[in-house]
Enzyme design. Structure first.
Site, mmCIF file in Angstrom:
data_model
loop_
_atom_site.group_PDB
_atom_site.id
_atom_site.type_symbol
_atom_site.label_atom_id
_atom_site.label_comp_id
_atom_site.label_asym_id
_atom_site.label_seq_id
_atom_site.Cartn_x
_atom_site.Cartn_y
_atom_site.Cartn_z
ATOM 1 N N CYS A 78 0.591 -1.321 0.002
ATOM 2 C CA CYS A 78 0.022 -0.056 -0.156
ATOM 3 C C CYS A 78 0.897 1.342 0.033
ATOM 4 C CB CYS A 78 -0.840 -0.036 1.113
ATOM 5 S SG CYS A 78 -2.494 1.062 0.891
ATOM 6 N N HIS A 179 -3.346 -5.423 1.097
ATOM 7 C CA HIS A 179 -2.757 -6.089 1.868
ATOM 8 C C HIS A 179 -2.738 -7.590 1.983
ATOM 9 C CE1 HIS A 179 -2.677 -2.159 4.558
ATOM 10 N NE2 HIS A 179 -3.146 -2.007 3.574
ATOM 11 N N GLU A 181 -1.154 -9.409 3.985
ATOM 12 C CA GLU A 181 -1.185 -9.940 5.423
ATOM 13 C C GLU A 181 -3.049 -10.164 5.954
ATOM 14 O OE1 GLU A 181 -1.038 -5.720 6.284
ATOM 15 O OE2 GLU A 181 -0.592 -6.941 4.517
#
Length: 200
Positions: A78, A179, A181
């Site tokens: 990001c 993202h 994660e």
């Protein structure tokens, strides 16, 4: 075991990334001094914060970030990816200039920040996409998008009224607007693929 640094710009909220990498058996340390990054197999620029303070943090802690990093694989998430570019509408500081182009605010036809799951349209092969199927869903939270000078760095896009570069790559620099994660099994696979690159 692969030794990874997460560079912290002071924004915090990087626990989920650290946790996701440790689940892949990486040794993860959070660093605030860019000049120590040569000690690691891979580096993450996380996706939390604002453009100018993040760039200032890197510049304050490193005489030349690109020389410090050298050939070490870098994964920008990001904001971390947006910093690869030359400038951003979010701030006045110069970006790292790794990739030609700029960062622009999402159009006002979209709800900003854009938050949600979107499908990846894979445009070209990438080491971090091995085993990832086209149209896999990943999780975005952002108000800006990158605008590369040339499309050859764009690995995948997402389409929500506009085409948004979702993954970019140039040399040892990999970036995702989303993202990984927070993107379930698909994101975990990308992190695993990146860690494999770091261990070479």
């Amino acid at each position: 075991m692969t030794k990874i640094a997460i560079f912290d710009y002071g924004a915090g909220n990087i626990f989920s990334l650290k946790n996701a990498l440790e689940k892949q058996n990486a040794t993860v340390e959070v660093q605030t001094q860019a000049d120590t990054l040569t000690e690691y197999d891979g580096i993450f620029l996380p996706g939390v914060g604002n453009f100018d303070p993040a760039i200032q943090s890197i510049n304050r802690n490193s005489a030349d970030f690109l020389k410090v990093v050298g050939k070490i694989p870098v994964f920008g998430i990001c904001l971390g990816m947006e910093m690869f570019f030359e400038k951003s509408q979010e701030g006045k500081e110069k970006g790292l200039g790794i990739i030609s182009g700029d960062v622009v605010v999402l159009p006002d036809t979209l709800k900003v920040p854009h938050m949600g799951w979107n499908a990846l349209e894979i445009k070209k092969e990438s080491k971090i996409l091995e085993g990832v199927e086209n149209n896999s869903w990943v999780y975005f939270v952002h108000s800006y998008r990158v605008n590369p000078a040339t499309q050859d760095v764009v690995v995948a896009e997402s389409d929500y009224d506009i085409k948004v570069p979702a993954i970019v790559q140039k040399d040892n620099y990999f970036g995702t607007q989303f993202h990984p994660e927070k993107s379930g099994d698909v994101g975990a696979l990308m992190l695993k693929n990146f860690l494999r690159e770091c261990s070479k």
